[in-house]
Motif scaffolding. Structure first.
Motif, PDB file in Angstrom:
ATOM      1  N   ASP A  24       0.413  -5.021   5.749  1.00 30.39           N
ATOM      2  CA  ASP A  24       0.469  -3.719   6.409  1.00 30.39           C
ATOM      3  C   ASP A  24       1.930  -3.426   6.721  1.00 30.39           C
ATOM      4  N   LYS A  34      -7.874  -8.040  -4.124  1.00 35.77           N
ATOM      5  CA  LYS A  34      -7.580  -9.350  -3.503  1.00 35.77           C
ATOM      6  C   LYS A  34      -8.699 -10.342  -3.801  1.00 35.77           C
ATOM      7  N   ALA A  35      -9.936  -9.898  -3.648  1.00 37.17           N
ATOM      8  CA  ALA A  35     -11.078 -10.788  -3.888  1.00 37.17           C
ATOM      9  C   ALA A  35     -11.130 -11.253  -5.344  1.00 37.17           C
ATOM     10  N   ALA A  93      -1.632  -9.260   0.969  1.00 35.72           N
ATOM     11  CA  ALA A  93      -1.644  -7.796   1.109  1.00 35.72           C
ATOM     12  C   ALA A  93      -1.129  -7.491   2.507  1.00 35.72           C
ATOM     13  N   TRP A 153      -5.863  -2.769   3.713  1.00 38.03           N
ATOM     14  CA  TRP A 153      -7.302  -2.684   3.442  1.00 38.03           C
ATOM     15  C   TRP A 153      -7.605  -2.067   2.072  1.00 38.03           C
ATOM     16  N   THR A 154      -6.696  -1.252   1.527  1.00 33.22           N
ATOM     17  CA  THR A 154      -6.971  -0.618   0.226  1.00 33.22           C
ATOM     18  C   THR A 154      -7.114  -1.654  -0.890  1.00 33.22           C
ATOM     19  N   TRP A 155      -6.575  -2.850  -0.675  1.00 34.02           N
ATOM     20  CA  TRP A 155      -6.549  -3.874  -1.725  1.00 34.02           C
ATOM     21  C   TRP A 155      -7.730  -4.837  -1.651  1.00 34.02           C
ATOM     22  N   HIS A 156      -8.748  -4.577  -0.838  1.00 30.42           N
ATOM     23  CA  HIS A 156      -9.774  -5.602  -0.589  1.00 30.42           C
ATOM     24  C   HIS A 156     -10.507  -6.029  -1.866  1.00 30.42           C
ATOM     25  N   LYS A 157     -10.763  -5.095  -2.768  1.00 23.61           N
ATOM     26  CA  LYS A 157     -11.462  -5.461  -4.016  1.00 23.61           C
ATOM     27  C   LYS A 157     -10.554  -6.290  -4.927  1.00 23.61           C
ATOM     28  N   HIS A 210       0.819  -1.221   0.000  1.00 28.57           N
ATOM     29  CA  HIS A 210       0.000   0.000   0.000  1.00 28.57           C
ATOM     30  C   HIS A 210       0.851   1.269   0.000  1.00 28.57           C
ATOM     31  N   ASP A 266     -15.722   4.423  -0.488  1.00 25.83           N
ATOM     32  CA  ASP A 266     -14.297   4.135  -0.284  1.00 25.83           C
ATOM     33  C   ASP A 266     -13.582   5.315   0.348  1.00 25.83           C
TER      34      ASP A 266
END
Length: 257
Positions: free
Chosen positions: A35, A21-22, A33, A15-19, A8, A165
């Motif tokens: 921290d 990653k899924a 991802a 958390w910025t990568w949640h979309k 990040h 977001d």
């Protein structure tokens, strides 16, 4: 199957990568991802993190833990490009390719702070808007911390991203640093390490934080294997254009892994 390691940018977190990653995991890929120190849910506070090496330690530990023979595809966003460079310098044999996603990309000629110094010199007077900066007086390792303001985030980082977001980011944001004082004293990244890894740059055309003009200046300063462009993507393409970004990453993964 590609193992993507996502890094990040400043003041943000994994958390910025949640979309992304899924989407990547639904395609059968492995995604880590992380921290960085004092970011996301990492327990350190920014006051305890004095250098870029300290900040990047979680990524370095992950790279060191990879079994011999395993290679990952590193993706660094924004300031995450400097963390990528540290990992590339130390673990080139463990990286199939490094993707700089509208990221600060150093070279192996100047000091590690060079691109940040150039960025600071070119920034217009009111660029940072309501971002808060504070400096400590540590004589050995002085550090300047920053905390992005709501106006800066809305107008420069998230202007094409869903409002949800931006709201989430304002709740999860933590103070960060560019570690410019520390980086200015470091040796240039090496050709044998950093310079030996395949580098791909993804330009975000509508980025108002790191403009496409500055992105192309960094590419000219240190040419890469490949340049990809994302149209209608702001500084947070993982949130404003997650599916398009995943397509780019899968294409890169298929080519270099």
């Amino acid at each position: 199957m590609v193992h993507f390691v996502l890094v990040h940018g400043a003041c943000h977190g994994a958390w910025t990568w949640h979309k992304v990653k899924a989407v990547l995991e639904s395609g059968g890929h492995r995604v880590t991802a992380i921290d960085l120190a004092a970011a996301g849910i990492n327990m350190k506070r920014i006051g305890e993190v004095r250098t870029m090496a300290d900040y990047t330690q979680p990524l370095m530990e992950l790279m060191a833990s990879l079994p011999q023979g395993e290679k990952v595809l590193l993706v660094g966003h924004s300031l995450g490009g400097l963390s990528l460079a540290l990992a590339m310098d130390s673990f080139p044999q463990k990286i199939s390719a490094a993707v700089f996603l509208t990221a600060f990309m150093p070279d192996s000629t100047h000091s590690p702070s060079y691109v940040l110094d150039q960025f600071s010199e070119r920034a217009i007077a009111d660029y940072w808007l309501d971002t808060q900066f504070s400096s400590d007086l540590d004589p050995v390792k002085p550090a300047t911390t920053m905390f992005f303001g709501p106006k800066f985030m809305a107008s420069k980082l998230y202007h094409l991203s869903p409002s949800q977001d931006l709201t989430l980011a304002m709740m999860l944001m933590r103070p960060g640093s560019f570690f410019q004082e520390d980086l200015s004293k470091g040796k240039a990244f090496s050709e044998e390490g950093f310079g030996s890894v395949n580098r791909i740059y993804i330009v975000c055309k509508e980025d108002l934080a790191i403009t496409d003009e500055f992105q192309y200046w960094m590419i000219e300063n240190n040419p890469v294997k490949e340049v990809m462009e994302m149209k209608d993507a702001d500084h947070m393409p993982m949130l404003s254009k997650p599916n398009e970004l995943c397509s780019c990453l899968v294409e890169i993964g298929n080519k270099y892994s």
